[in-house]
Design a protein around this motif. Structure first.
Motif, short mmCIF file in Angstrom:
data_model
loop_
_atom_site.label_atom_id
_atom_site.label_comp_id
_atom_site.label_asym_id
_atom_site.label_seq_id
_atom_site.Cartn_x
_atom_site.Cartn_y
_atom_site.Cartn_z
N VAL A 423 0.78 -1.14 -0.09
CA VAL A 423 0.01 -0.11 -0.10
C VAL A 423 0.85 1.22 -0.23
O VAL A 423 0.70 2.33 -0.75
CB VAL A 423 -0.92 -0.06 1.25
N GLU A 424 1.87 1.23 0.75
CA GLU A 424 2.60 2.30 0.95
C GLU A 424 3.49 2.57 -0.67
O GLU A 424 3.62 3.63 -1.02
CB GLU A 424 3.74 2.29 2.05
N ARG A 425 4.02 1.37 -1.21
CA ARG A 425 4.58 1.66 -2.48
C ARG A 425 3.67 2.13 -3.47
O ARG A 425 3.92 3.00 -4.41
CB ARG A 425 5.03 0.31 -2.93
N GLN A 426 2.35 1.63 -3.54
CA GLN A 426 1.40 2.20 -4.61
C GLN A 426 1.06 3.72 -4.19
O GLN A 426 0.84 4.49 -5.13
CB GLN A 426 0.04 1.32 -4.46
N THR A 427 0.96 4.09 -3.01
CA THR A 427 0.64 5.57 -2.50
C THR A 427 1.88 6.29 -3.25
O THR A 427 1.68 7.52 -3.70
CB THR A 427 0.59 5.58 -1.37
N ARG A 428 3.02 5.93 -3.14
CA ARG A 428 4.28 6.72 -3.53
C ARG A 428 4.29 6.61 -5.28
O ARG A 428 4.56 7.79 -5.56
CB ARG A 428 5.56 6.19 -3.16
N GLU A 429 3.90 5.67 -5.89
CA GLU A 429 3.76 5.71 -7.20
C GLU A 429 2.56 6.75 -7.69
O GLU A 429 2.72 7.21 -8.89
CB GLU A 429 3.55 4.44 -7.84
N ARG A 430 1.55 6.76 -6.96
CA ARG A 430 0.74 7.66 -7.23
C ARG A 430 1.06 9.07 -7.19
O ARG A 430 0.48 10.01 -7.64
CB ARG A 430 -0.72 7.32 -6.52
N ASN A 431 1.97 9.30 -6.24
CA ASN A 431 2.62 10.62 -5.81
C ASN A 431 1.66 11.66 -5.37
O ASN A 431 1.79 12.86 -5.68
CB ASN A 431 3.23 11.42 -7.23
N VAL A 432 0.45 11.10 -4.50
CA VAL A 432 -0.40 12.10 -3.96
C VAL A 432 -0.46 11.52 -2.41
O VAL A 432 -0.67 10.33 -2.07
CB VAL A 432 -1.51 11.86 -4.52
N ARG A 433 -0.18 12.38 -1.58
CA ARG A 433 -0.38 12.23 -0.25
C ARG A 433 -1.74 11.76 0.38
O ARG A 433 -2.83 12.25 -0.40
CB ARG A 433 0.16 13.16 0.66
N ARG A 434 -1.80 10.85 1.04
CA ARG A 434 -3.12 10.06 1.52
C ARG A 434 -3.27 10.47 2.88
O ARG A 434 -2.34 10.33 3.71
CB ARG A 434 -3.38 8.42 1.03
N THR A 435 -4.56 10.49 3.50
CA THR A 435 -4.71 10.83 4.84
C THR A 435 -4.48 9.59 5.56
O THR A 435 -4.49 8.42 5.04
CB THR A 435 -6.16 11.11 5.23
N ASP A 473 9.77 11.06 2.77
CA ASP A 473 8.14 11.37 2.64
C ASP A 473 7.96 12.88 2.08
O ASP A 473 7.17 12.96 1.26
CB ASP A 473 7.58 11.25 4.09
N ALA A 474 8.66 13.73 2.58
CA ALA A 474 8.36 15.06 2.10
C ALA A 474 8.93 15.19 0.64
O ALA A 474 8.43 16.10 -0.02
CB ALA A 474 9.06 16.13 3.15
N LEU A 475 10.21 14.52 0.46
CA LEU A 475 10.43 14.76 -0.92
C LEU A 475 9.70 14.24 -2.09
O LEU A 475 9.69 14.81 -2.98
CB LEU A 475 12.10 14.10 -0.79
N GLN A 476 9.05 13.07 -1.66
CA GLN A 476 8.05 12.35 -2.63
C GLN A 476 6.83 13.30 -2.88
O GLN A 476 6.32 13.32 -3.99
CB GLN A 476 7.77 11.07 -1.90
N PHE A 477 6.33 13.91 -1.83
CA PHE A 477 5.09 14.28 -2.04
C PHE A 477 5.12 15.98 -2.01
O PHE A 477 4.11 16.43 -2.60
CB PHE A 477 4.21 14.02 -0.73
N ASP A 478 6.04 16.54 -1.61
CA ASP A 478 6.07 17.95 -1.71
C ASP A 478 7.31 18.46 -2.36
O ASP A 478 7.20 19.92 -2.50
CB ASP A 478 6.25 18.46 -0.06
N GLY A 479 8.15 17.73 -2.84
CA GLY A 479 9.11 18.54 -3.47
C GLY A 479 10.38 18.84 -2.88
O GLY A 479 10.23 19.02 -1.54
N HIS A 480 11.67 19.23 -3.54
CA HIS A 480 12.79 19.14 -2.62
C HIS A 480 12.91 20.62 -2.01
O HIS A 480 13.53 20.64 -1.08
CB HIS A 480 14.04 19.18 -3.58
N ARG A 481 12.03 21.44 -2.49
CA ARG A 481 12.00 22.80 -1.57
C ARG A 481 11.42 22.59 -0.07
O ARG A 481 11.85 23.18 0.87
CB ARG A 481 11.32 23.78 -2.48
N MET A 482 10.20 22.03 -0.23
CA MET A 482 9.61 21.80 1.19
C MET A 482 10.53 20.76 1.96
O MET A 482 10.25 20.68 3.22
CB MET A 482 8.14 21.36 0.76
N ALA A 483 11.09 19.92 1.21
CA ALA A 483 11.81 18.67 1.93
C ALA A 483 13.17 19.34 2.50
O ALA A 483 13.88 18.58 2.95
CB ALA A 483 12.04 17.63 1.30
N TYR A 484 13.51 20.44 2.28
CA TYR A 484 14.71 21.22 2.48
C TYR A 484 14.95 21.05 3.90
O TYR A 484 16.20 20.84 4.52
CB TYR A 484 15.15 22.39 1.85
#
Length: 869
Positions: A423-435, A473-484
Motif C-alpha cells: 500500500v505504501e509503494r502504490q501510494t508513492r507511485e501515485r505521488n499524492v499524499r493520502r490521509t 516522505d516530504a521529498l516524494q509528496f512535496d518536492g525538494h524545496r519543502m523537504a529542504y
C-alpha cells in the motif's frame, strides 16, 4: 602566463602539430564558452588568478577550485583556461553510437601535459562508471575517459579525468592561507626577524608552530608566515594545515628530514587483517607476492620476477579495504570481539544496573545486608567468574540485556506487513499524499479480503516510522524545496576548504533583508515605509564588518556601498565573498570590483538556505533582538487581518532613517559584538582580535580609502550610462546640472559622455572626459559643503524614499489635480458669462431699444473646450 616568444618556444619544444597549435591559439584568444551556474548543492566560484591575469571559473568550490589552486602555485603549469570551446565526443554507449557536444572543465598547458581536463568527484565517477562504462573507466587505479583520449590523440594532445581524491588538501589549504604572503607587494622579512628566529632555533631543532607564535613578543605572526614563505623557517605544508595545533616548525629542511626519518623507524601501528610475517603469501591485484622482511615501517614484497617492492605499513590497510590486497587472515581475537559487542550493546540503564550488582557482590562478601536474596547473589558471582574467563572482564557478565526481554515474536504474520509495504509503494507511485485514515482503511480492507487479522493503527504508524523517513516522505509528496528543512546536514569533511574561513577577512557573507520597522520622514513626519539592510559579515568571527541601509530595494549599488563602507572602517576586504543568486550580485560592476581587489566570488546554490546560515542568523537576531522591540515595528502586519487600527504600526511610526542607522551601529558594537555567540562559544570581538593576532594582521593588503578607491566603487546611472553635455550647463542627473572645466571645450558640447555618480554624495558626479574620469560639481554644491558623508547619505536615502512613495500616489494626485482644474474651469466660465451679461446690460442702457434677435450669437468655443476638458 607565457608571452608570445615563450609560447612559440614552448610549442616548438613539444613539437605540436599545426592542428594542435591552432587549437591552443584559439582557446588562448577566446572567452569561456559558457558561464557556470550553481546547481543543487554546488557552489560556483570566480577565482582571480594572478598567474593568468584573469578570472577563472570553477563549477565546484571543492573539486574544480582545488584543481585551480594546485595549478596556480605549480611552477610547471604555465596556463589553464576554464570552459574551453565545446567539441563532439563520439562513442558507443552499448546500444547505439552517440556524439554529444562536450565542454571540458579546463584546458591545461604544462610541461608534462597539454590538453583537456575534466574534474569529477570520486562518488560521481563511481556512479558514472556503472551507468556509462564506455565513457568513464578505471584502469590501474586511475580514472580515464576513452572517448576523450581518442578525440585528443588525433591532435597529439591529452585528455585526463581529475578525481577529487587526488588532491592533498593540507597543501591546498596552506596555499590558500599563505596566499597574501606570496604576493609581490608583500615586504620580505627583515634582518632583525631573521636573527630572532635563528636565535630561537639555536636551543631546539623544532617547536610547535603555535608555540613559535607566542614565544617571542617582538616576532609577530605576519613575520613568522613571511619567514615560512621565504624558507627561513621550514614547515611541511603537505603534512598538516598551518592552523592545526599539531603543526611543527623546523630549523631547516635538513633537520626536518632527519627527524621525520627517525619517526619513520618507530613502530607504526597497523591494523592489517593479513599476516605480515616473513614468508607469508599475499595477492596484489591478481599477482602473487611473498613477504621478504618487515622493518622501519616498510613491508618488502618479492614478486614472481624476483624484484623487491617496498610498501608502507599504512598503505596495507588501505589496499586491503579497496580489495586490491588479499592474504592469509589473522586469527581473530574472540575475547576482544565479545567485549566490544557487549559494551556496544549496553544501554545507560543496563550499565547502571551492572554497577549496582558489583556493589551488591562486594557488600555480600563483607557480610553486609543487601536487597537481593542469597540465591541471586550466587548467580551474580557465577556470572562474574564466567565473564572473567570468557572475555577477561568479569564486570561485563553483570550487564543485563534489557532489549532481549519480553516476547519478541511479531503479533501479525509477515503477509500483513507485506500488505502495508505494498500500500505504501502504490501510494508513492501515485505521488499524492493520502490521509492516515484512508491509508489505514485500505490496509484493513486488503487484510480482510485475504482473511488476515487487520493490524491496529498504532502498528501501521510504528511500521511507517521505521521504514519511511521524514525527509523521503516530504521529498516524494512535496518536492525538494519543502523537504529542504528535513534534509540531513552536510558535515565538514577532511577534504575541502573550511566553509567559514580559517582567519579573519578570509570569508565574508553579504546579503539583504527588509527590516520590520516603519520609518517616517524627519522633516515632514510622513510615513515613508520599511528600510532595506545590506550587511557584510566575517564568516570566521561572525563580526559585522559593514552595513548599509536604504529605502531602495537590493541592487548593485547596495553591494558596492557596503564594500566601500568596509574599506572605510577596516581598510581591507576579505579574500572570498559568498553571495546568493540575486541579479544584483551578477552585475558587471560588482564582478569587476571583486576582480580588481582580487576577491573570490562564490555563489550559493539556489534554494539552499543552509549555505547562508551565518547571514540568516544575523538577520533573525537583529530583528528579534532590536527591531521587534522598537515602537512602530511591523511584526503585527504579518497577520494584517488581525491588526487593529489602534495598533497599526503605520500610524505609530516615530523612527527616522538617521535614528535607526545610529541605533543599528550602536547595537552591533555594544550588544552583538560583545555577546557570546552560540557557534563560537565566545564573543565576535574576542574571536576577531585573537584571529588577527594569531594568523596575522596582513597590513600589506590594506586598501587606502582614497579618491581612487571611491571612484572604483561608483555605479553608473541605471537608465542611461551616458549623459549629454548641455552647452554652458554640463550633464544632467536627477534634475541637477553638474559642471567641470573640460566641458568648456566646443568638442564636448552636445556629446554623450560616460558618467558615474556617488550615492553617498549628491554634490559630485564623475564624467569620462579627455581619457580620464573628472569630477563634476553640482550647481547647488555649497548646500553639501558642511554636511558629513553620513548626513548626505541619510538625506539622499530619505529623499529617494519619498520619491518612491511619490510615485505610488501619482494616480491619486492626478485625480485631485483634474478635479481641481474642473472646478476652476467651471468658475472661469461663470465669470465670463457674468461679464458678458454686464456688458450687454450697459449696451442696452446706452443705445436705443433694438431687435436683439437679429444679432449673431456670441462665440462660445472656449467654453465648450473647457466643458470638454
Amino acid at each position: 602566463m607565457l608571452n608570445e616568444q615563450e609560447l612559440a618556444a614552448f610549442l616548438e619544444r613539444h613539437d605540436l602539430s599545426p592542428d594542435a597549435r591552432a587549437i591552443v591559439m584559439r582557446i588562448r584568444s577566446s572567452e569561456p564558452s559558457r558561464r557556470v551556474r550553481p546547481g543543487r548543492g554546488s557552489m560556483t566560484c570566480r577565482y582571480p588568478s594572478r598567474k593568468m591575469g584573469r578570472i577563472i571559473q570553477a563549477e565546484s568550490h571543492t573539486n574544480e577550485l582545488a584543481a585551480i589552486y594546485s595549478w596556480e602555485f605549480d611552477e610547471t603549469v604555465h596556463e589553464f583556461y576554464d570552459q574551453p570551446e565545446p567539441f563532439k565526443l563520439p562513442y558507443h554507449n552499448g546500444a547505439r553510437n552517440v556524439a554529444p557536444m562536450h565542454t571540458s572543465d579546463f584546458f591545461l598547458i604544462s610541461d608534462a601535459f597539454i590538453g583537456w581536463v575534466e574534474c569529477k568527484t570520486d562518488e560521481e565517477l563511481a556512479k558514472l562508471a556503472v551507468e556509462r562504462p564506455e565513457r568513464y573507466a578505471q584502469r590501474e587505479s586511475k580514472w580515464i575517459s576513452p572517448p576523450g583520449e581518442t578525440f585528443a590523440s588525433q591532435f597529439g594532445l591529452g585528455y585526463k579525468v581529475c578525481p577529487s581524491g587526488g588532491f592533498n588538501w593540507n597543501l591546498l589549504r596552506n596555499f590558500d592561507f599563505l596566499a597574501d604572503f606570496m604576493r609581490e607587494d608583500c615586504p620580505p622579512p627583515s634582518d632583525e626577524e631573521r636573527s630572532t628566529v635563528r636565535r630561537l632555533f639555536e636551543r631546539t631543532a623544532w617547536m610547535p608552530l603555535h608555540e613559535l607564535l607566542t614565544v617571542e613578543p617582538a616576532l609577530t605572526a605576519d613575520a613568522i608566515y613571511k619567514l615560512i614563505v621565504a624558507d627561513d623557517i621550514y614547515v611541511d605544508l603537505s603534512a598538516r594545515p598551518l592552523t592545526d595545533e599539531f603543526a611543527r616548525a623546523y630549523r631547516d629542511r635538513q633537520v626536518a628530514s632527519v627527524i621525520d626519518a627517525n619517526h619513520a623507524t618507530m613502530p607504526v601501528p597497523c591494523t592489517s587483517p593479513f599476516k605480515l610475517e616473513v614468508g607469508a603469501s599475499l595477492s596484489w591485484e591478481g599477482a602473487s607476492f611473498t613477504v621478504a622482511f618487515v622493518k622501519d615501517g616498510l613491508v618488502t614484497l618479492v614478486g614472481e620476477n624476483g624484484k623487491p617492492v617496498p610498501v608502507a605499513l599504512e598503505s596495507v590497510e588501505q589496499l586491503a579495504h579497496e580489495g586490491k590486497l588479499a592474504g592469509t587472515a589473522l586469527e581473530a581475537d574472540v575475547s576482544a570481539g565479545m567485549r566490544d559487542q557487549i559494551v556496544r550493546g549496553a544501554c545507560v540503564s543496563a550499565t547502571a544496573e551492572a554497577h549496582r550488582r558489583i556493589k551488591w557482590i562486594a557488600d555480600h562478601r563483607r557480610g553486609a545486608a543487601v536487597s537481593r536474596s542469597a540465591r541471586t547473589m550466587r548467580s551474580y558471582a557465577a556470572r562474574f567468574r564466567q565473564a572473567e574467563v570468557a572475555v577477561g572482564v568479569g564486570a561485563l557478565g553483570l550487564i543485563p540485556d534489557f532489549k532481549l526481554r519480553g516476547n519478541r515474536t511479531p503479533r501479525y504474520p509477515e503477509a500483513v506487513f507485506e500488505i502495508i509495504a505494498d500500500v505504501e509503494r502504490q501510494t508513492r507511485e501515485r505521488n499524492v499524499r493520502r490521509t492516515k485514515v484512508e491509508l489505514f482503511g485500505d490496509i484493513r480492507n486488503r487484510c480482510k479480503e485475504q482473511g488476515l487479522q487487520a493490524p491496529s493503527a498504532k502498528t501501521v504508524a510504528k511500521w511507517r516510522k521505521h521504514h519511511v523517513g521524514v525527509h523521503e516522505d516530504a521529498l516524494q509528496f512535496d518536492g525538494h524545496r519543502m523537504a529542504y528543512d528535513s534534509k540531513p546536514w552536510v558535515w565538514t569533511k577532511q577534504r575541502g576548504f573550511l566553509p567559514h574561513g580559517a582567519y579573519p577577512f578570509d570569508v565574508a557573507y553579504v546579503d539583504h533583508t527588509e527590516l520590520d520597522l516603519a520609518l517616517v520622514d524627519k522633516q515632514l513626519g510622513e510615513v515613508i515605509g520599511r528600510v532595506w539592510l545590506t550587511a557584510l559579515i566575517d564568516g570566521y568571527s561572525r563580526k559585522v564588518l559593514a552595513y548599509y541601509i536604504s529605502f531602495d530595494p537590493p541592487s548593485g549599488i547596495s553591494c558596492m556601498m557596503v564594500i566601500r563602507e568596509c574599506v572605510r572602517r577596516h581598510g581591507r576586504l576579505s579574500s572570498k565573498i559568498i553571495v546568493d543568486g540575486g541579479k544584483e550580485f551578477a552585475g558587471s560592476y560588482f564582478e569587476i570590483l571583486c576582480a580588481f581587489f582580487e576577491m573570490q566570488k562564490k555563489t550559493r546554490p539556489p534554494a539552499e538556505g543552509h549555505f547562508g546560515s551565518v547571514m540568516e542568523r544575523l538577520f533573525g537576531t537583529t530583528n528579534k533582538g532590536l527591531i521587534h522591540v522598537l515602537y512602530g515595528n511591523t511584526l503585527i502586519l504579518q497577520c494584517v487581518r488581525k491588526c487593529s487600527r489602534t495598533h497599526d504600526p503605520r500610524r505609530l511610526a516615530i523612527w527616522t532613517l538617521d535614528a535607526i542607522d545610529q541605533t543599528l551601529g550602536d547595537w552591533f558594537e555594544q550588544v552583538y559584538h560583545t555577546s557570546p555567540h552560540g557557534g563560537l562559544q565566545a564573543t565576535p570581538n574576542a574571536v576577531f582580535d585573537a584571529g588577527l593576532k594569531e594568523f596575522g594582521a596582513r597590513e600589506h593588503v590594506r586598501i587606502p580609502y582614497d579618491a581612487a578607491f571611491i571612484l572604483s566603487c561608483l555605479p553608473t546611472p541605471k537608465s542611461r550610462p551616458q549623459r549629454n553635455v548641455y552647452p554652458g550647463k554640463g550633464v544632467k542627473h536627477y534634475g541637477e546640472y553638474y559642471w567641470c572645466e573640460s566641458f568648456r571645450s566646443p568638442r564636448h558640447e552636445n556629446t554623450d559622455v560616460p558618467v558615474r555618480y556617488d550615492p553617498l554624495n549628491m554634490a559630485v558626479l564623475y564624467a569620462y572626459v579627455d581619457a580620464e574620469w573628472q569630477q563634476c560639481r553640482a550647481h547647488d554644491a555649497p548646500l553639501y559643503a558642511y554636511r558629513t558623508e553620513r548626513e548626505v547619505r541619510l538625506a539622499s536615502a530619505a529623499f529617494r524614499g519619498l520619491m518612491l512613495k511619490d510615485g505610488s500616489h501619482r494616480e491619486i494626485r492626478a485625480d485631485q489635480r483634474a478635479a481641481f482644474f474642473r472646478n476652476l474651469y467651471d468658475d472661469e466660465r461663470r465669470l465670463r458669462e457674468e461679464r458678458d451679461a454686464n456688458l450687454a446690460h450697459e449696451l442696452e442702457s446706452e443705445m436705443p431699444v433694438a431687435d436683439l434677435s437679429a444679432l449673431p450669437p456670441a462665440p462660445r468655443e472656449t467654453y465648450h473646450q473647457c466643458e470638454d476638458f
